[in-house]
Structure formats: C-alpha cells, structure tokens
Design an enzyme around this catalytic site. Structure first.
Site, PDB file in Angstrom:
ATOM      1  CB  THR A  10       2.963  -9.404   0.085  1.00 57.57           C
ATOM      2  OG1 THR A  10       3.598  -8.412   0.888  1.00 57.57           O
ATOM      3  CG2 THR A  10       1.476  -9.330   0.252  1.00 57.57           C
TER       4      THR A  10
ATOM      5  CB  CYS B 273       5.390  -5.086   6.562  1.00 54.07           C
ATOM      6  SG  CYS B 273       4.750  -3.903   5.361  1.00 54.07           S
TER       7      CYS B 273
ATOM      8  N   GLY C 180       2.273   0.405   3.096  1.00 53.00           N
ATOM      9  CA  GLY C 180       3.241   0.980   4.047  1.00 53.00           C
ATOM     10  C   GLY C 180       2.701   1.080   5.463  1.00 53.00           C
TER      11      GLY C 180
ATOM     12  CG  ASN D 165       0.149  -4.221  -0.424  1.00 53.17           C
ATOM     13  OD1 ASN D 165       0.532  -3.416   0.428  1.00 53.17           O
ATOM     14  ND2 ASN D 165       0.306  -5.525  -0.296  1.00 53.17           N
TER      15      ASN D 165
ATOM     16  CE  LYS E 153      -2.711  -1.666   7.309  1.00 53.05           C
ATOM     17  NZ  LYS E 153      -2.052  -2.319   6.176  1.00 53.05           N
TER      18      LYS E 153
ATOM     19  CG  ASN F 282       3.386  -7.420   9.753  1.00 52.63           C
ATOM     20  OD1 ASN F 282       4.237  -8.127   9.219  1.00 52.63           O
ATOM     21  ND2 ASN F 282       2.695  -6.506   9.099  1.00 52.63           N
TER      22      ASN F 282
ATOM     23  CE  LYS G  86       0.768 -12.189   7.089  1.00 51.32           C
ATOM     24  NZ  LYS G  86      -0.382 -11.339   6.945  1.00 51.32           N
TER      25      LYS G  86
END
Ligand SMILES: Cc1cc2nc3c(=O)[nH]c(=O)nc-3n(C[C@H](O)[C@H](O)[C@H](O)COP(=O)(O)O)c2cc1C
Length: 305
Positions: A194, A132, A75, A72, A48, A129, A166
């Site tokens: 996503t 997001c 957050g 989703n 995660k 990441n 990512k």
C-alpha cells in the site's frame, strides 16, 4: 471448443491453476471466508503477514474508506508464528492451492528465525514483507537497495523454499529495489504494497486512522501500481505478482499486459468476495475472443511504439 490455458508457473516450483492470487492481509486467515471463497479455485494464496511473536496491531480505527480506496492501519496484527502453525495453517493446507506464507521481522534475525521454522513446513513459498507502511522499521527495508539486498541474501542462504519479495510503492525508483532483490536471490516479486497515506476528520480535527498514517489500497492506486509493474517487467526477468486496485477482469488484464505473470486481489475481497471467480471466467472469455488460448502469451504483450 479450443481449450484455454490459465495455468502459470512462477519460478521453478510454484504452479498456479490460474493467475489469480489472494493477497496478504485481505481474507483473514482463510477460514473466515469459508462460505464466500472456494480456495481450491484460486491460483494461490498469500497469508496474512506473520511475525515471531503475536502482535496486537495499531490503535483503532484501522480501516477507513476514501473516495476511491481504502486506508488501513492494521499494523501487522497477527497471532504469531506458533499459533499460526498450530491453528491457522492446517486449514489452508487442506486445499490444492499453493500457500505462500508472508513474514515480517523486526530486523534480519527475526526473519531468519521465521524462515528456519517455516523450512519444516510443507508450503509453496515464503514472501518477505519488507514494505508495510504501518511499521517504520519494516518499510525502511524496501526503501533501500542495500537493506533489501542484505536481507534477501541472508534469507536466501537459509532456505530452499521459493522466495518472494513484496515491494513498496513508497520509493523513488522501484526498479532499483527490484534489481537488488533479484541479485540477492529472490525467485518472485510481488508488487505493490500500500501507499503511505492519511485522512483527517475536519469536524474533530483528528486523524481518521488510529495510527495517523496508514496505507492506501484499492482503485485509487491502480494506475500507479500498473506503471510500476510495467517498469519492473522491463528491469528484471523475475516472475511478477502484480497488485494494486484490481477489482475486475479488465483490471487484471491490464496488469498482465503490463508484465504481471499473476495478479493479486486485496481490497477487492472486501468489496466483492466473488471477484476472483469473475476474473477467472472473464480471462477465459477474453482469451477465447482474442484467439490467444494461453494466458502466458499475454504477459508483457503491451504494444509500444
Ligand atoms: C486491510 C489490509 C491489510 C493488509 N495486510 C497486509 C499484510 O499483512 N501483509 C502484506 O504484505 N500486505 C498487506 N496488505 C497489502 C495488500 O496485500 C496489497 O498489497 C495492497 O492492498 C494493494 O492491493 P489492493 O489494492 O488490491 O488491495 C494489506 C492491505 C489491506 C487493505
């Protein structure tokens, strides 16, 4: 019977016993899936996304099913790096499987602090990441070549750990961002995160997600993610972990043929926690049937005119 090789190498130092990776955010911190997933059998796991401070995440509802996918708006809810290192990482390190820690910061300083902390840990790599869709400040990095370059370059200077980046599908041309990450020193690319998306309850007239806009994953995104993997394969020479709607062995094969060195499972874990095992078995059967014997030979093997 001739032996089938499923082992893949991502960059210089990450060796996976098979190309199936559990994607960030879709299996808790690992221990929650203790009875369902044998982490020792998986190629690698990406944790995660962890931030410097704990995050409560977005307002509920945070998960909503769509006709062919999952929305989703988590957050980046997470326990923060301190508790993660103390209580979550030790469980994951018990296994023989490479653990890649995903991180996100609000600005480059936070990323750098996280990297400095993780440099002291025995982990297989760090995944940045930068994509997001639930955090505006985060997604803007993956939507901009210069921002991506600057962040990856700054992090690269601070760590010798393998560095994964990512990428976001919420861009006009993903190859430009992929090339920026490569130029700045990324070792491996993960794609995709996503797709920015939403749902509305027509009875109440309200958004289905607490965060109004969230991220779409699952089978609905597969053909688009596949196209992006294929494009990035042609644009860079970095190893790719390809993800987006992979549920079955056939899905995984499509990503590998398009150019992914490894495949990531996210939403599949919610639908069928045993998907990883089915894919590993299916890959072996396919390679045997095709007399290929080494999964690496399949990578980017698409027949094009
Ligand atoms: C509930 C949920 C939580 C996620 N959390 C993260 C996260 O913390 N960090 C991240 O990089 N990606 C996160 N993702 C994105 C997945 O890792 C994956 O890139 C994406 O869902 C596409 O793959 P899939 O269609 O197989 O799910 C999350 C996805 C879902 C569905």
């Amino acid at each position: 019977m001739k032996k089938i090789n499923l082992k893949v190498k991502l960059g210089q130092r990450i060796i996976l016993k098979n190309p199936v990776v559990l994607e960030s955010g879709c299996f808790g911190y690992g221990e929650e899936y203790r009875d369902l997933i044998d982490i020792n059998r998986v190629g690698a796991i990406v944790t995660k996304t962890i931030t410097l401070k704990p995050r409560a995440g977005n307002l509920p509802p945070r998960l909503v099913e769509t006709a062919a996918g999952l929305l989703n708006s988590i957050g980046l809810a997470n326990v923060g790096i301190e508790l993660f290192l103390k209580e979550k990482l030790p469980y994951l390190k018990k296994f023989s499987t490479p653990v890649i820690v995903s991180i996100a910061g609000e600005g480059s300083e936070e990323y750098l602090k996280l990297v400095q902390i993780l440099n002291k840990e025995k982990i297989a790599g760090i995944e940045l990441n930068i994509s997001c869709p639930n955090i505006k400040k985060n997604l803007v990095i993956a939507q901009d070549e210069v921002e991506t370059f600057n962040l990856v370059k700054a992090v690269r200077k601070k760590t010798e750990l393998p560095l994964l980046v990512k990428l976001s599908p919420n861009v006009t041309d993903i190859t430009r961002i992929a090339k920026s990450a490569e130029k700045a020193g990324a070792d491996i690319l993960s794609l995709v995160n996503t797709f920015s998306a939403m749902g509305i309850d027509s009875e109440t007239g309200s958004p289905r997600l607490g965060g109004v806009v969230g991220g779409l994953s699952g089978p609905a995104i597969k053909p688009i993610a596949l196209r992006m993997v294929w494009q990035v394969r042609k644009a860079t020479s970095l190893p790719i972990i390809g993800a987006g709607g992979i549920l079955s062995c056939n899905d995984a094969l499509e990503f590998i043929i398009a150019g992914a060195n490894a495949v990531g499972l996210g939403t599949a874990i919610f639908v069928n926690p045993h998907a990883y095992q089915e894919i590993i078995t299916g890959l072996k059967k396919y390679l045997f049937r095709k007399a290929i014997y080494d999964v690496n030979e399949l990578v980017g093997s698409l027949h094009e005119n």
